[in-house]
Enzyme design. Structure first.
Site, PDB file in Angstrom:
ATOM      1  N   CYS A 145       0.826  -1.207   0.000  1.00 51.10           N
ATOM      2  CA  CYS A 145       0.000   0.000   0.000  1.00 51.10           C
ATOM      3  C   CYS A 145       0.866   1.266   0.000  1.00 51.10           C
ATOM      4  O   CYS A 145       1.612   1.507   0.948  1.00 51.10           O
ATOM      5  CB  CYS A 145      -0.904  -0.066   1.241  1.00 51.10           C
ATOM      6  SG  CYS A 145      -1.577   1.486   1.787  1.00 51.10           S
ATOM      7  N   CYS A 202       0.169   3.778   2.830  1.00 53.02           N
ATOM      8  CA  CYS A 202       0.666   3.237   4.105  1.00 53.02           C
ATOM      9  C   CYS A 202       2.141   3.585   4.300  1.00 53.02           C
ATOM     10  O   CYS A 202       2.583   3.878   5.404  1.00 53.02           O
ATOM     11  CB  CYS A 202       0.502   1.717   4.152  1.00 53.02           C
ATOM     12  SG  CYS A 202      -1.206   1.161   4.014  1.00 53.02           S
TER      13      CYS A 202
END
Length: 99
Positions: A24, A27
Site C-alpha cells: 500500500c 501506508c
C-alpha cells in the site's frame, strides 16, 4: 511472549492501531508520520501497526475495507477511526484530546 491484540488494546490507556499492508503506497507515506507522532507523544499513547495480509481475521473483525485505516482505542474501546493518510498535527491533536 507475544501479546494478543485484545491485551494490547485493553492493557494501555490509549492505543492507535494502523491497519496497513506492505503493498500500500499511502501506508508507506503514513509510516514516517506515525514515527514522528510517537516521538512527540512518547509514553502517553501506544502506536501499533497491523499488517492486514498477515492478520486477516483482525481486519475482518474491525471491518477494515481499505488501508491505511487508523483506529483509536481508549481503555479497550474504539473511540475513533478513519481511513487514509493523516497529517502529523491532526494525529497529535486527536491523541492529545483523548489522553
Amino acid at each position: 511472549m507475544k501479546s494478543s491484540f485484545k491485551d494490547i488494546i485493553s492493557g494501555n490507556d490509549l492505543v492507535l492501531v494502523d491497519f496497513s499492508a506492505e503493498w500500500c503506497g499511502p501506508c508507506k507515506v503514513l509510516g514516517p508520520i506515525l514515527k514522528e507522532v510517537k516521538e512527540e507523544i512518547g509514553d502517553k499513547a501506544r502506536i501499533v501497526k497491523i499488517d492486514v495480509d498477515k492478520n486477516q481475521g483482525l481486519a475482518t473483525q474491525f471491518n477494515v475495507m481499505g488501508v491505511p485505516t487508523l483506529i483509536l482505542f481508549k481503555n479497550g474501546t474504539q473511540v475513533w477511526r478513519q481511513s487514509g493518510v493523516m497529517q502529523k498535527q491532526d494525529l497529535l491533536s486527536l491523541l492529545r484530546e483523548n489522553i
